[in-house]
Design an enzyme around this catalytic site. Sequence first.
Site, mmCIF file in Angstrom:
data_model
loop_
_atom_site.group_PDB
_atom_site.id
_atom_site.type_symbol
_atom_site.label_atom_id
_atom_site.label_comp_id
_atom_site.label_asym_id
_atom_site.label_seq_id
_atom_site.Cartn_x
_atom_site.Cartn_y
_atom_site.Cartn_z
ATOM 1 N N ARG A 252 0.840 -1.199 0.000
ATOM 2 C CA ARG A 252 0.000 0.000 0.000
ATOM 3 C C ARG A 252 0.874 1.248 0.000
ATOM 4 O O ARG A 252 1.988 1.239 0.515
ATOM 5 C CB ARG A 252 -0.938 -0.009 1.208
ATOM 6 C CG ARG A 252 -1.998 -1.111 1.132
ATOM 7 C CD ARG A 252 -2.919 -1.105 2.340
ATOM 8 N NE ARG A 252 -4.030 -2.042 2.134
ATOM 9 C CZ ARG A 252 -3.973 -3.343 2.397
ATOM 10 N NH1 ARG A 252 -2.840 -3.865 2.894
ATOM 11 N NH2 ARG A 252 -4.995 -4.130 2.174
ATOM 12 N N LYS A 279 -2.633 -2.375 7.913
ATOM 13 C CA LYS A 279 -4.087 -2.302 7.965
ATOM 14 C C LYS A 279 -4.654 -3.428 8.828
ATOM 15 O O LYS A 279 -5.662 -3.243 9.515
ATOM 16 C CB LYS A 279 -4.658 -2.392 6.545
ATOM 17 C CG LYS A 279 -6.168 -2.225 6.462
ATOM 18 C CD LYS A 279 -6.639 -2.290 5.018
ATOM 19 C CE LYS A 279 -8.140 -2.124 4.931
ATOM 20 N NZ LYS A 279 -8.619 -2.205 3.525
ATOM 21 N N HIS A 342 -2.200 2.308 -5.615
ATOM 22 C CA HIS A 342 -2.778 1.046 -5.143
ATOM 23 C C HIS A 342 -2.927 0.031 -6.285
ATOM 24 O O HIS A 342 -3.054 -1.172 -6.043
ATOM 25 C CB HIS A 342 -4.149 1.314 -4.512
ATOM 26 C CG HIS A 342 -4.626 0.214 -3.614
ATOM 27 N ND1 HIS A 342 -4.394 0.182 -2.259
ATOM 28 C CD2 HIS A 342 -5.327 -0.917 -3.888
ATOM 29 C CE1 HIS A 342 -4.928 -0.896 -1.741
ATOM 30 N NE2 HIS A 342 -5.500 -1.587 -2.698
ATOM 31 N N ARG A 345 -0.992 -3.322 -6.606
ATOM 32 C CA ARG A 345 -1.458 -4.519 -5.887
ATOM 33 C C ARG A 345 -2.386 -5.350 -6.764
ATOM 34 O O ARG A 345 -2.266 -6.569 -6.857
ATOM 35 C CB ARG A 345 -2.164 -4.122 -4.586
ATOM 36 C CG ARG A 345 -1.215 -3.482 -3.573
ATOM 37 C CD ARG A 345 -1.949 -2.947 -2.361
ATOM 38 N NE ARG A 345 -2.660 -3.974 -1.614
ATOM 39 C CZ ARG A 345 -2.093 -4.876 -0.818
ATOM 40 N NH1 ARG A 345 -0.766 -4.901 -0.674
ATOM 41 N NH2 ARG A 345 -2.823 -5.748 -0.164
ATOM 42 N N HIS A 375 -3.243 -10.046 2.973
ATOM 43 C CA HIS A 375 -4.668 -10.138 3.253
ATOM 44 C C HIS A 375 -4.865 -11.045 4.456
ATOM 45 O O HIS A 375 -4.319 -12.140 4.513
ATOM 46 C CB HIS A 375 -5.432 -10.684 2.043
ATOM 47 C CG HIS A 375 -5.551 -9.693 0.943
ATOM 48 N ND1 HIS A 375 -5.888 -10.030 -0.344
ATOM 49 C CD2 HIS A 375 -5.374 -8.348 0.935
ATOM 50 C CE1 HIS A 375 -5.913 -8.949 -1.096
ATOM 51 N NE2 HIS A 375 -5.603 -7.913 -0.344
ATOM 52 N N TYR A 385 -0.760 -19.961 10.992
ATOM 53 C CA TYR A 385 -0.130 -21.084 10.288
ATOM 54 C C TYR A 385 0.343 -20.651 8.909
ATOM 55 O O TYR A 385 1.447 -20.993 8.461
ATOM 56 C CB TYR A 385 -1.134 -22.233 10.162
ATOM 57 C CG TYR A 385 -0.629 -23.370 9.311
ATOM 58 C CD1 TYR A 385 0.286 -24.302 9.818
ATOM 59 C CD2 TYR A 385 -1.057 -23.525 7.992
ATOM 60 C CE1 TYR A 385 0.763 -25.344 9.032
ATOM 61 C CE2 TYR A 385 -0.587 -24.564 7.199
ATOM 62 C CZ TYR A 385 0.313 -25.474 7.725
ATOM 63 O OH TYR A 385 0.778 -26.495 6.952
#
Length: 416
Positions: A252, A279, A342, A345, A375, A385
């Site tokens: 970002r 974020k 952005h 991305r 994400h 994990y």
Amino acid sequence: MARKTIPLTNTEIKAAKAKEKDYKLFDGEGLFLLIAKTGGKRWRLKYRFNNKEKVIALGTYPTISLKEARTKKDEYKNMIANNIDPSEKRKQSKEENKIQEIQKLNTFYKISQEWLESYKYEVTERYLNKLERSLELYVYSFIKDRPIEQIKRLEIIDILKDLKNRELLETAKRVYMLLNKIFMYAVTMEYAPHNIIADIDQNTIIGRVEKKHYPTFIKEKDIKGLLLAIDDYSGDYTTKMALKILPYIFVRSYNIRHMEWIEIDFNKKEWTIPANKMKTKTEFILPLPNQVITLLEEIKQFSGDEQYVFPSFRHNDRPMSDNTLVSALRRMGYTKDEFVPHSFRSMFSTIAYENANHEAGHKFTSEVIEALLAHKEKNKIKDAYNRASYKEGMRELIQWYANWLNNLKKDSKKEN
């Protein structure tokens, strides 16, 4: 036979003088005037309630005249006849007035600022500033000084309708969500008895809002053109280097601008982004491809003594401004409908997914792609994990993508 009390007269009251001790002048039916030794004259009413003798103050003379004192006496006598204790009623009224005064102080502005202060530990500083800006632009002009408990649903609906009429549908949706958080906080802290936002159907007021996707490039010729345009950028050196690195790591805009040298591990080829800059509010370790390490080594000669990798060209102790990268893309000829910071991305995501399990592509799954994009996985156990198990896959995939970008530029040079 009970002694009959002779009612007081104004002449008698005016003539009453202070003595060595307090004394009383009786008017009848429990009403009397207390003459204090200090000279003050105070109206009192003696009455019985639930077989207990009580006295209540009615005010001072001459502020309260004889006629007004008798009127108050009659009012209180009527209350007693209806099984209401005047003293308790007055105490209750004082408490209610006190609560109302407190409520007046608990304005929407005060509570929203209090909520922002509590919320700052959950989001980035940039996002918090964005929320405060939304309140200033779209909300405070309507209900800033209103006691939060007195705000009505129709007032909130007016705010949302105003945004809808200005065709700011996405903004209206975000303001609705922002107000909902503030009112939830108000209810939790007992500033308001109910969250009125929960009673408003945003679809009815705003209408359904289609999710807006960032513009990006997915065609190879467009991506080639962008990469070559960045290489040819003739503006500020720091800005150019930030743009050269951004395609390879596709973070970002806030993260690239606030990158610090202390966060870079050249030996491990990793960038550790602290939780307070993410974020997701979770620390993120991004593997860096060889191309980025080379660029960072070059930049280090320029800003290596500073805190930030990409400092502001006005103040070395501050990061690059929010508008710098956007302005650079505009100078290169790209409009906001074509490409924004952005967009890198989205570009990575599209290319990575299109080339997954492809003979000339890569072998990595969607989990690795999403992990590189930072994400957050809703399942906390699975999220922890993923960060541990996909580390090597993330490193290989980001290097594959960096090579893919470089090959595009090489092919372009051959064509020329």
